[in-house]
Design a protein around this motif. Structure first.
Motif, PDB file in Angstrom:
ATOM      1  N   GLN A  67     -78.807   7.446  18.816  1.00 44.32           N
ATOM      2  CA  GLN A  67     -77.804   6.646  19.509  1.00 44.32           C
ATOM      3  C   GLN A  67     -76.418   7.282  19.444  1.00 44.32           C
ATOM      4  N   GLY A  68     -76.277   8.358  18.677  1.00 42.11           N
ATOM      5  CA  GLY A  68     -75.004   9.057  18.576  1.00 42.11           C
ATOM      6  C   GLY A  68     -74.016   8.400  17.632  1.00 42.11           C
ATOM      7  N   TRP A  69     -74.484   7.586  16.711  1.00 43.96           N
ATOM      8  CA  TRP A  69     -73.592   6.912  15.789  1.00 43.96           C
ATOM      9  C   TRP A  69     -73.046   7.857  14.724  1.00 43.96           C
ATOM     10  N   PHE A  70     -73.802   8.905  14.385  1.00 41.59           N
ATOM     11  CA  PHE A  70     -73.386   9.868  13.368  1.00 41.59           C
ATOM     12  C   PHE A  70     -73.316  11.256  13.978  1.00 41.59           C
ATOM     13  N   GLY A  71     -72.215  11.963  13.718  1.00 40.60           N
ATOM     14  CA  GLY A  71     -72.085  13.344  14.146  1.00 40.60           C
ATOM     15  C   GLY A  71     -72.726  14.275  13.123  1.00 40.60           C
ATOM     16  N   PRO A  72     -72.700  15.578  13.414  1.00 40.08           N
ATOM     17  CA  PRO A  72     -73.321  16.545  12.498  1.00 40.08           C
ATOM     18  C   PRO A  72     -72.729  16.529  11.080  1.00 40.08           C
ATOM     19  N   THR A  73     -71.421  16.397  10.967  1.00 40.31           N
ATOM     20  CA  THR A  73     -70.807  16.399   9.640  1.00 40.31           C
ATOM     21  C   THR A  73     -71.251  15.182   8.836  1.00 40.31           C
ATOM     22  N   ALA A  74     -71.309  14.024   9.472  1.00 36.38           N
ATOM     23  CA  ALA A  74     -71.760  12.815   8.776  1.00 36.38           C
ATOM     24  C   ALA A  74     -73.231  12.933   8.385  1.00 36.38           C
ATOM     25  N   ARG A  75     -74.033  13.553   9.224  1.00 37.17           N
ATOM     26  CA  ARG A  75     -75.453  13.735   8.899  1.00 37.17           C
ATOM     27  C   ARG A  75     -75.617  14.600   7.656  1.00 37.17           C
ATOM     28  N   ILE A  76     -74.855  15.685   7.593  1.00 37.50           N
ATOM     29  CA  ILE A  76     -74.939  16.583   6.435  1.00 37.50           C
ATOM     30  C   ILE A  76     -74.426  15.872   5.189  1.00 37.50           C
ATOM     31  N   ALA A  77     -73.349  15.110   5.333  1.00 40.18           N
ATOM     32  CA  ALA A  77     -72.822  14.366   4.184  1.00 40.18           C
ATOM     33  C   ALA A  77     -73.847  13.336   3.699  1.00 40.18           C
ATOM     34  N   THR A 113     -80.688  20.171   3.272  1.00 39.37           N
ATOM     35  CA  THR A 113     -79.336  19.849   3.723  1.00 39.37           C
ATOM     36  C   THR A 113     -78.512  21.114   3.929  1.00 39.37           C
ATOM     37  N   VAL A 114     -78.584  22.038   2.983  1.00 40.04           N
ATOM     38  CA  VAL A 114     -77.837  23.294   3.130  1.00 40.04           C
ATOM     39  C   VAL A 114     -78.370  24.087   4.321  1.00 40.04           C
ATOM     40  N   TRP A 115     -79.694  24.126   4.486  1.00 38.20           N
ATOM     41  CA  TRP A 115     -80.263  24.829   5.629  1.00 38.20           C
ATOM     42  C   TRP A 115     -79.779  24.214   6.945  1.00 38.20           C
ATOM     43  N   ALA A 116     -79.774  22.893   7.034  1.00 39.88           N
ATOM     44  CA  ALA A 116     -79.332  22.226   8.260  1.00 39.88           C
ATOM     45  C   ALA A 116     -77.851  22.471   8.520  1.00 39.88           C
ATOM     46  N   ALA A 117     -77.041  22.436   7.476  1.00 39.34           N
ATOM     47  CA  ALA A 117     -75.606  22.674   7.647  1.00 39.34           C
ATOM     48  C   ALA A 117     -75.343  24.079   8.166  1.00 39.34           C
ATOM     49  N   HIS A 118     -76.162  25.025   7.734  1.00 35.66           N
ATOM     50  CA  HIS A 118     -75.946  26.414   8.149  1.00 35.66           C
ATOM     51  C   HIS A 118     -76.662  26.759   9.452  1.00 35.66           C
ATOM     52  N   SER A 119     -77.955  26.548   9.496  1.00 35.04           N
ATOM     53  CA  SER A 119     -78.750  27.046  10.621  1.00 35.04           C
ATOM     54  C   SER A 119     -78.759  26.116  11.820  1.00 35.04           C
ATOM     55  N   ARG A 120     -78.803  24.834  11.600  1.00 34.26           N
ATOM     56  CA  ARG A 120     -78.906  23.910  12.731  1.00 34.26           C
ATOM     57  C   ARG A 120     -77.540  23.551  13.314  1.00 34.26           C
ATOM     58  N   TYR A 121     -76.586  23.208  12.451  1.00 35.18           N
ATOM     59  CA  TYR A 121     -75.281  22.740  12.935  1.00 35.18           C
ATOM     60  C   TYR A 121     -74.180  23.777  12.809  1.00 35.18           C
ATOM     61  N   MET A 122     -74.432  24.881  12.106  1.00 34.88           N
ATOM     62  CA  MET A 122     -73.482  25.981  11.934  1.00 34.88           C
ATOM     63  C   MET A 122     -72.132  25.499  11.414  1.00 34.88           C
ATOM     64  N   LEU A 123     -72.189  24.659  10.390  1.00 39.55           N
ATOM     65  CA  LEU A 123     -70.971  24.120   9.785  1.00 39.55           C
ATOM     66  C   LEU A 123     -70.433  25.006   8.671  1.00 39.55           C
ATOM     67  N   VAL A 124     -71.279  25.845   8.081  1.00 43.51           N
ATOM     68  CA  VAL A 124     -70.851  26.722   6.991  1.00 43.51           C
ATOM     69  C   VAL A 124     -71.291  28.151   7.295  1.00 43.51           C
ATOM     70  N   SER A 125     -70.563  29.094   6.725  1.00 38.15           N
ATOM     71  CA  SER A 125     -70.875  30.508   6.945  1.00 38.15           C
ATOM     72  C   SER A 125     -72.076  30.928   6.100  1.00 38.15           C
ATOM     73  N   ASP A 126     -72.536  32.147   6.318  1.00 42.24           N
ATOM     74  CA  ASP A 126     -73.681  32.674   5.565  1.00 42.24           C
ATOM     75  C   ASP A 126     -73.410  32.695   4.066  1.00 42.24           C
ATOM     76  N   ASP A 127     -72.240  33.216   3.675  1.00 42.61           N
ATOM     77  CA  ASP A 127     -71.930  33.335   2.249  1.00 42.61           C
ATOM     78  C   ASP A 127     -71.801  31.967   1.578  1.00 42.61           C
ATOM     79  N   VAL A 128     -71.168  31.021   2.257  1.00 47.49           N
ATOM     80  CA  VAL A 128     -71.019  29.673   1.681  1.00 47.49           C
ATOM     81  C   VAL A 128     -72.387  29.015   1.531  1.00 47.49           C
ATOM     82  N   ALA A 129     -73.236  29.140   2.539  1.00 47.65           N
ATOM     83  CA  ALA A 129     -74.582  28.558   2.458  1.00 47.65           C
ATOM     84  C   ALA A 129     -75.386  29.208   1.337  1.00 47.65           C
ATOM     85  N   PHE A 130     -75.235  30.507   1.180  1.00 44.30           N
ATOM     86  CA  PHE A 130     -75.953  31.213   0.125  1.00 44.30           C
ATOM     87  C   PHE A 130     -75.516  30.717  -1.252  1.00 44.30           C
TER      88      PHE A 130
END
Length: 191
Positions: A67-77, A113-130
């Motif tokens: 329904q679009g109630w949560f954006g990518p950042t809220a989903r990761i949080a 969660t870390v995989w989704a933040a990096h690969s799916r939503y591209m919220l964090v860089s490679d080094d931060v995700a690592f």
């Protein structure tokens, strides 16, 4: 002077020791949740109820995302909070196998969660995700050592070994990857 026998003494002066303990109440023969003939115990009902509550929460979360109630950042949080909550709940549970199950679900949720933040939503860089994956691995290994759980250790070490793959090798520093693998192998040999 006249001597008073125990039968003649007032109630406060009589001996009150009870030598017969056979009058203690006995435990009920049948479980209180269901009949023993059906094979359903309280733990079975608890597990089914817990599974239904978790399934309903997942479906509610999925519906809210559609329904679009949560954006990518809220989903990761929410994923991070849920993973941390599972680990904390596992630490608080007094029943060890169930607690380890919750802790393992929390560690697996942390990796996801870390995989989704990096690969799916591209919220964090490679080094931060690592680095985040390394933190999840350290937490998982720490929990495995605390609980003396081989299964939890295997989950944490597998996630640590797969961290470069989960992040993607495009821009990772080779030194970080080498150090990570040496640490994972060192911890695995120590366990």
């Amino acid at each position: 002077m006249r001597t008073i026998s125990a039968d003649e003494a007032p109630p406060t002066e009589r001996s009150t020791t009870v030598s017969d303990t056979s009058a203690a109440p006995s435990a009920p023969d049948e479980p209180t949740y269901a009949s023993a003939a059906s094979g359903v115990t309280g733990w079975t009902i608890f597990r089914v109820g817990l599974a239904l509550v978790l399934l309903s929460l997942v479906l509610l979360l999925r519906y809210s995302i559609e329904q679009g109630w949560f954006g990518p950042t809220a989903r990761i949080a929410l994923g991070g909070l849920a993973s941390g909550g599972l680990v904390v709940a596992g630490l608080l549970v007094s029943r060890r196998p169930f607690g380890r199950l919750l802790e393992g679900a929390g560690v697996a949720g942390g990796y996801a969660t870390v995989w989704a933040a990096h690969s799916r939503y591209m919220l964090v860089s490679d080094d931060v995700a690592f680095i985040q994956l390394a933190v999840v691995t350290v937490v998982g290994v720490g929990l495995a050592l605390r609980e003396q759980s081989d299964g939890l250790a295997a989950l944490a070490l597998a996630g640590g070994a797969l961290a470069p793959t989960l992040v993607g090798r495009s821009e990772l520093d080779p030194f970080l990857v080498a150090v990570s693998l040496v640490v994972v192998l060192g911890v695995a040999s120590a366990l």
